[in-house]
Design an enzyme around this catalytic site. Sequence first.
Site, mmCIF file in Angstrom:
data_model
loop_
_atom_site.group_PDB
_atom_site.id
_atom_site.type_symbol
_atom_site.label_atom_id
_atom_site.label_comp_id
_atom_site.label_asym_id
_atom_site.label_seq_id
_atom_site.Cartn_x
_atom_site.Cartn_y
_atom_site.Cartn_z
ATOM 1 N N LYS A 72 -11.719 -11.079 -15.636
ATOM 2 C CA LYS A 72 -11.955 -11.289 -17.222
ATOM 3 C C LYS A 72 -11.240 -12.605 -17.801
ATOM 4 C CE LYS A 72 -13.945 -9.152 -20.867
ATOM 5 N NZ LYS A 72 -15.299 -8.489 -20.812
ATOM 6 N N ASP B 137 -19.142 -11.174 -21.681
ATOM 7 C CA ASP B 137 -19.904 -11.158 -20.561
ATOM 8 C C ASP B 137 -21.473 -11.727 -20.339
ATOM 9 O OD1 ASP B 137 -17.140 -10.260 -19.630
ATOM 10 O OD2 ASP B 137 -17.891 -8.377 -19.295
ATOM 11 N N SER B 138 -22.132 -10.982 -21.056
ATOM 12 C CA SER B 138 -23.460 -11.154 -21.031
ATOM 13 C C SER B 138 -23.776 -12.672 -21.719
ATOM 14 C CB SER B 138 -24.198 -10.238 -21.615
ATOM 15 O OG SER B 138 -23.789 -10.028 -23.030
ATOM 16 N N CYS C 83 5.261 -6.197 1.516
ATOM 17 C CA CYS C 83 5.690 -4.721 1.426
ATOM 18 C C CYS C 83 5.233 -3.848 2.581
ATOM 19 C CB CYS C 83 5.286 -4.001 -0.015
ATOM 20 S SG CYS C 83 6.061 -2.598 -0.399
ATOM 21 N N TYR C 84 4.379 -3.119 2.265
ATOM 22 C CA TYR C 84 3.598 -2.238 3.637
ATOM 23 C C TYR C 84 2.956 -3.325 4.595
ATOM 24 C CZ TYR C 84 0.146 0.576 6.186
ATOM 25 O OH TYR C 84 -0.510 1.265 7.263
ATOM 26 N N SER D 184 -25.607 -8.411 -25.329
ATOM 27 C CA SER D 184 -25.116 -7.281 -25.803
ATOM 28 C C SER D 184 -24.226 -7.787 -27.141
ATOM 29 C CB SER D 184 -24.160 -6.462 -24.918
ATOM 30 O OG SER D 184 -22.871 -7.387 -24.591
ATOM 31 N N GLY D 185 -23.842 -9.051 -27.062
ATOM 32 C CA GLY D 185 -22.969 -9.585 -28.103
ATOM 33 C C GLY D 185 -21.682 -9.879 -27.579
ATOM 34 N N GLY D 186 -21.516 -9.014 -26.345
ATOM 35 C CA GLY D 186 -20.210 -9.253 -25.727
ATOM 36 C C GLY D 186 -20.025 -10.454 -25.047
ATOM 37 N N GLU E 9 3.918 -10.946 -6.483
ATOM 38 C CA GLU E 9 2.899 -11.239 -7.444
ATOM 39 C C GLU E 9 3.299 -10.471 -8.796
ATOM 40 O OE1 GLU E 9 3.054 -9.183 -4.936
ATOM 41 O OE2 GLU E 9 2.267 -7.205 -5.032
ATOM 42 N N GLY F 10 0.749 -1.333 -0.067
ATOM 43 C CA GLY F 10 0.070 -0.072 -0.060
ATOM 44 C C GLY F 10 0.760 1.304 -0.089
ATOM 45 N N HIS G 282 7.630 -8.013 -3.855
ATOM 46 C CA HIS G 282 6.345 -8.233 -4.327
ATOM 47 C C HIS G 282 6.298 -9.361 -5.122
ATOM 48 C CE1 HIS G 282 4.072 -4.592 -3.415
ATOM 49 N NE2 HIS G 282 5.502 -3.809 -3.628
#
Length: 507
Positions: A363, A222-223, A80-81, A218-220, A168, A53, A166
Site C-alpha cells: 500500500k 488503488d483503482s 529466528c526459526y 471506486s474513488g479510492g 526487520e 515462524g 529480528h
Amino acid sequence: MDRIVVLDFGSQYSHLICRRIREFSVYAELVPYDISLEELKKINPKGIVFSGGPSSVYNKDSPKPVDGIFEIGLPVLGICYGHQLIVNTFGGKVKSANKEYGSSLLNIDNNTDLLSNLGKSTKAWMSHGDAAEVLPKGFEVIGHTERSFAAAIANRQKMIYGIQFHPEVVHTENGIQVLKNFVLDICKAKQDWTLENFIETTVADISKIDGNVLCGISGGIDSTVAALLIQKAIGNRLKCVFVDNGLLRLDEEKEVENMFENNFGMNFTVINAKERFLTRLKKITDPEEKRKIIGEEFVKIFTEFAEKNGPFKWLAQGTLYPDVIESGVSKGPAAVIKTHHNVGGLPSWLNLQVLEPLRYLYKDEVRKVGKILGVPDHLLNRHPFPGPGLAVRVMGEVTPEKLQICKHASKIVEDELLSSGWYNKVWQAYAAVGDDRAVGVVGDERKYSHVVLVRVVDSIDAMTADWTRLPSEVLERISNRITNEVDGVAWVSYVISSKPPATIEPQ
Ligand code: XMP
C-alpha cells in the site's frame, strides 16, 4: 531487476522483511517455504532469506525448505526459526525452552560482513523459545547475547548466515544495516527497484496487450492508481466507469468525476444509480442483506455497461501484493497479467481476463506511485472507506434523511480532525446514525431528533482498533457543529468501544 526471495515460514513479520529490503531499493518477494528449486531458478534471485515462524525445528511437522536449497550456491540468511533450521540442517543442536523475548544487547564478535558497521554492540529484538546449543561444523559465532551464545552465525565458505534476532522490526536498532550487509554486500544485489522503474516496466508490459480494458473506479487510491498506469500504456482503450450508488461521502462523486475527467483526461463514465440502490435498499435493515444487495446491484450495472460499451478483453483490478499472497494465488513468480475467468462476480460470458498492475506493490508503494503520477495528496491520504459505503454507517433502513445526516456529520468530523492536525494520526473517522432519537431544545421548542455516533479509531491493520483519545476541545467543536449545522440531530455521542469486541463499522 535483482531480486531477493524471502521464504515464508509463517512469521507475522515475513512481509515486513520484504518491505524493509524494498525500502533500500532492492526488490524482495515472499514465496512459500517449500518453493521448488525449479520455481526458484525461474525467479533467479541473488539471495534467499528464511523468515521466522511459530514452529520448533524438532516438531514432527515443522516446515522445511526443499532439499538442495543450500547447494544452489546462493547466499542464505536465516532469521529466528530460519536460523534454527540452518543449525539443525547442518548437524548442530537446537535447545528448546531457552526463551528470550524483547530487547537484548547483541555483542558483535566478528564485524567483517553480516554484522559490519554496527559498532561493538547493538540492541536486537528477540522473540524465540528455542536457541542454538551446539554449532554445526564449518560455522562460527559472529554475535552473542547474554542468553544466546550463537545469536549470529556464519559459514563464509558456503555463504550461509543465521541470526536469532529480528532485523526487520523497528525495535532492532540497526536491523536495516544487517539486511543491507546481507543483500548489498553478501548477495551483491543492485539497488534498482525504484517506483519510477516500476512505472516504466509496468507501462511497457501493459502496452503490449490488445483489446479494450474496463476499469471500475471506486474513488479510492488503488483503482485510481491502477487506472492511471493503464491509461499511460494504452490511452483511450481504457474505459473507466464509476457507479454513483448514492452511498458515498459528501460530494465525493463530484470530486471523483472532476479528477478523472478534468485532471486526468480519462475515458470516464459516471453512472448515476442513486435511485436504483435506494429503491433496492428500501425496508432492508439487516447489514449482511444490505451488503448482498449492493454487491448484486453493482455487478448488474457493471455488466450492463460492459455489454453496451464493449467488447472488452480485460478487467482492471487494484489487487495489492498482500492480497495476492494471502489468496494463495501466487506460488512463486507472479506475472503482471494473469488470466482468470468469472472474476469479481461478473458473468463468465463476458470473457474478461484480469489485469492487475498493482499486484507487486504494498500500500505505501501504491501511494508513492500515485504521488509520482499526480494523484492529489488529499486522496492519497484519505482514510479507508468501506465498499458498501454509508449503508453500513446508516443503521437500520437506509433513508434519504439518515443518509444526509450521515454525510454532513461525517464531513464535519473530517474537517475538524484536519484542522486540528488529527486526521493523519487516526485510522478512520466518521459519523453514523440509526433510528434512536433524543430530545433537544431549539429556541423554546422541544424537538425529538436523531442521535449521531462519532467514531474515531486508531489502528494499524483494521484487525484490532482502539478509540482515539481526542482532546475534549476537538470533541466539543465536533458536537457543537453537528447539532448546529446538521438538520434533525439533537445528540452527539462519542463511541468508546475498542475492537474487539466492537467492530470499526457499526454494521
Ligand atoms: P470492521 O467494521 O469489520 O471493519 O471492524 C474493518 C475494516 O474493514 C472496512 N469494512 C469494509 N470494507 N466492505 C469493505 O470494502 C465491507 O463490507 C466492509 N465492512 C467493513 C472498515 O471500514 C474497516 O476499515
